[in-house]
Design a protein around this motif. Sequence first.
Motif, PDB file in Angstrom:
ATOM      1  N   PHE A 192      52.748  49.025  33.953  1.00  0.00           N
ATOM      2  CA  PHE A 192      51.562  47.851  34.096  1.00  0.00           C
ATOM      3  C   PHE A 192      52.002  46.656  34.627  1.00  0.00           C
ATOM      4  N   THR A 193      51.436  45.903  35.283  1.00  0.00           N
ATOM      5  CA  THR A 193      51.866  44.616  35.870  1.00  0.00           C
ATOM      6  C   THR A 193      52.311  43.491  35.257  1.00  0.00           C
ATOM      7  N   HIS A 194      51.616  43.435  33.707  1.00  0.00           N
ATOM      8  CA  HIS A 194      52.171  42.216  32.850  1.00  0.00           C
ATOM      9  C   HIS A 194      53.426  42.651  32.234  1.00  0.00           C
ATOM     10  N   CYS A 195      53.875  43.726  32.499  1.00  0.00           N
ATOM     11  CA  CYS A 195      55.449  44.231  32.108  1.00  0.00           C
ATOM     12  C   CYS A 195      56.458  43.266  32.350  1.00  0.00           C
ATOM     13  N   PRO A 196      57.321  42.909  31.353  1.00  0.00           N
ATOM     14  CA  PRO A 196      58.261  41.698  31.808  1.00  0.00           C
ATOM     15  C   PRO A 196      59.570  42.206  32.416  1.00  0.00           C
ATOM     16  N   ASP A 197      60.074  43.468  32.111  1.00  0.00           N
ATOM     17  CA  ASP A 197      61.260  43.822  32.763  1.00  0.00           C
ATOM     18  C   ASP A 197      61.396  45.223  32.872  1.00  0.00           C
ATOM     19  N   VAL A 251      48.811  51.911  33.272  1.00  0.00           N
ATOM     20  CA  VAL A 251      48.331  52.005  31.956  1.00  0.00           C
ATOM     21  C   VAL A 251      47.593  51.211  31.632  1.00  0.00           C
ATOM     22  N   ASP A 252      47.209  49.896  32.237  1.00  0.00           N
ATOM     23  CA  ASP A 252      46.526  48.995  31.649  1.00  0.00           C
ATOM     24  C   ASP A 252      45.530  48.486  32.643  1.00  0.00           C
ATOM     25  N   PRO A 253      44.371  49.539  33.008  1.00  0.00           N
ATOM     26  CA  PRO A 253      43.492  49.353  34.046  1.00  0.00           C
ATOM     27  C   PRO A 253      42.438  48.335  33.756  1.00  0.00           C
ATOM     28  N   GLU A 254      42.597  47.693  32.355  1.00  0.00           N
ATOM     29  CA  GLU A 254      41.324  46.840  32.240  1.00  0.00           C
ATOM     30  C   GLU A 254      42.006  45.512  32.937  1.00  0.00           C
ATOM     31  N   ARG A 255      43.284  45.305  32.969  1.00  0.00           N
ATOM     32  CA  ARG A 255      43.825  44.051  33.816  1.00  0.00           C
ATOM     33  C   ARG A 255      44.145  44.272  35.002  1.00  0.00           C
ATOM     34  N   ASP A 256      44.570  45.659  35.260  1.00  0.00           N
ATOM     35  CA  ASP A 256      45.148  45.961  36.734  1.00  0.00           C
ATOM     36  C   ASP A 256      44.323  46.507  37.622  1.00  0.00           C
ATOM     37  N   THR A 257      43.361  45.618  37.968  1.00  0.00           N
ATOM     38  CA  THR A 257      42.418  46.017  39.235  1.00  0.00           C
ATOM     39  C   THR A 257      43.041  46.128  40.497  1.00  0.00           C
ATOM     40  N   PRO A 258      42.499  46.859  41.339  1.00  0.00           N
ATOM     41  CA  PRO A 258      42.940  47.038  42.502  1.00  0.00           C
ATOM     42  C   PRO A 258      43.492  45.757  43.162  1.00  0.00           C
ATOM     43  N   ASP A 259      42.773  44.866  43.241  1.00  0.00           N
ATOM     44  CA  ASP A 259      43.343  43.353  43.937  1.00  0.00           C
ATOM     45  C   ASP A 259      44.873  43.120  43.282  1.00  0.00           C
ATOM     46  N   VAL A 260      44.982  43.123  41.861  1.00  0.00           N
ATOM     47  CA  VAL A 260      45.916  42.631  41.371  1.00  0.00           C
ATOM     48  C   VAL A 260      47.143  43.829  41.608  1.00  0.00           C
ATOM     49  N   LEU A 261      46.935  45.064  41.719  1.00  0.00           N
ATOM     50  CA  LEU A 261      47.847  46.067  42.223  1.00  0.00           C
ATOM     51  C   LEU A 261      48.253  46.026  43.350  1.00  0.00           C
ATOM     52  N   ARG A 262      47.487  45.508  44.357  1.00  0.00           N
ATOM     53  CA  ARG A 262      47.786  45.320  45.724  1.00  0.00           C
ATOM     54  C   ARG A 262      48.895  44.120  46.036  1.00  0.00           C
ATOM     55  N   THR A 263      48.537  42.987  45.242  1.00  0.00           N
ATOM     56  CA  THR A 263      49.503  41.988  45.223  1.00  0.00           C
ATOM     57  C   THR A 263      50.861  42.357  44.589  1.00  0.00           C
ATOM     58  N   TYR A 264      50.972  42.960  43.442  1.00  0.00           N
ATOM     59  CA  TYR A 264      52.038  43.431  42.752  1.00  0.00           C
ATOM     60  C   TYR A 264      52.909  44.385  43.633  1.00  0.00           C
ATOM     61  N   VAL A 265      52.253  45.640  43.866  1.00  0.00           N
ATOM     62  CA  VAL A 265      53.240  46.408  44.881  1.00  0.00           C
ATOM     63  C   VAL A 265      53.663  46.120  46.444  1.00  0.00           C
ATOM     64  N   GLY A 266      52.742  45.207  46.920  1.00  0.00           N
ATOM     65  CA  GLY A 266      53.117  44.430  47.941  1.00  0.00           C
ATOM     66  C   GLY A 266      54.462  43.966  47.997  1.00  0.00           C
ATOM     67  N   SER A 267      54.763  43.086  46.833  1.00  0.00           N
ATOM     68  CA  SER A 267      55.970  42.473  46.874  1.00  0.00           C
ATOM     69  C   SER A 267      57.066  43.361  46.580  1.00  0.00           C
ATOM     70  N   ILE A 268      56.740  44.730  46.509  1.00  0.00           N
ATOM     71  CA  ILE A 268      57.863  45.630  46.132  1.00  0.00           C
ATOM     72  C   ILE A 268      58.347  46.485  47.408  1.00  0.00           C
ATOM     73  N   GLY A 269      57.228  47.060  47.967  1.00  0.00           N
ATOM     74  CA  GLY A 269      57.407  47.633  49.202  1.00  0.00           C
ATOM     75  C   GLY A 269      56.185  48.198  49.609  1.00  0.00           C
ATOM     76  N   ALA A 270      56.329  48.547  51.132  1.00  0.00           N
ATOM     77  CA  ALA A 270      55.080  48.840  51.754  1.00  0.00           C
ATOM     78  C   ALA A 270      54.625  50.480  51.567  1.00  0.00           C
ATOM     79  N   ASP A 271      55.638  51.260  50.942  1.00  0.00           N
ATOM     80  CA  ASP A 271      55.432  52.721  50.968  1.00  0.00           C
ATOM     81  C   ASP A 271      55.227  52.938  49.506  1.00  0.00           C
ATOM     82  N   VAL A 272      54.373  52.251  48.771  1.00  0.00           N
ATOM     83  CA  VAL A 272      54.193  52.406  47.396  1.00  0.00           C
ATOM     84  C   VAL A 272      52.586  52.596  47.010  1.00  0.00           C
ATOM     85  N   THR A 273      52.215  53.741  46.330  1.00  0.00           N
ATOM     86  CA  THR A 273      50.911  53.808  46.132  1.00  0.00           C
ATOM     87  C   THR A 273      50.755  53.374  44.723  1.00  0.00           C
TER      88      THR A 273
END
Length: 207
Positions: free
Chosen positions: A81-86, A116-138
Amino acid sequence: MTDPTSRPPRRKAHALRWALWVLVAAIVALLVLVVVFGRQETSAVRDAGVYGSSFQLVDQNGGPVSESVLRGRPTALFFGFTHCPDVCPTTLYELAGYQKALKAEGRDLAIVFVSVDPERDTPDVLRTYVGSIGADVTAVTGDPAKVAAMLDGFGIYAKKVPQGEDYTMDHTASVILLDRAGAFKGTIAYGEDPEAAKLKLARLAAA
């Protein structure tokens, strides 16, 4: 005069014919069972290697995504989940690094991150999150009930843990390795020796 002992009585002959018909019927029934259960067993064996269950969710772009995202490419599947600290960011950045190194060697590896936290992890949130990690991440999210069903189908543990007025998530932290057909090929534990992790991914990508 005919000897009455030279041939069986009619009653005995009738009983013999009846016994033969019963035997034939039993053999036919047995053959039918062999064919039916043989087909079922073959089907079960054919499908036994596919890991997890079917699902209908969405990716970071809001597009529909199903279990087909885990087919066609060797895949590193991670639940977090995107709010995971580490644990989650560390794991995903490491996977992206391995993916880049394998690509430089001409090998393919897909990374699929399921929230595992779909209430907070909307598509917009996930797009920003994985966008900073790599282009080839779904990244995958969706209706909480559907996500919960997927987690159950893949044997993934996830639970809300209160944290003041907010909450965090306790969840399975291992990376699941799937081959091109979606079959389970092992795991990478959080904090596993990097060289061991690289070797597992190299073998997966080469399969």
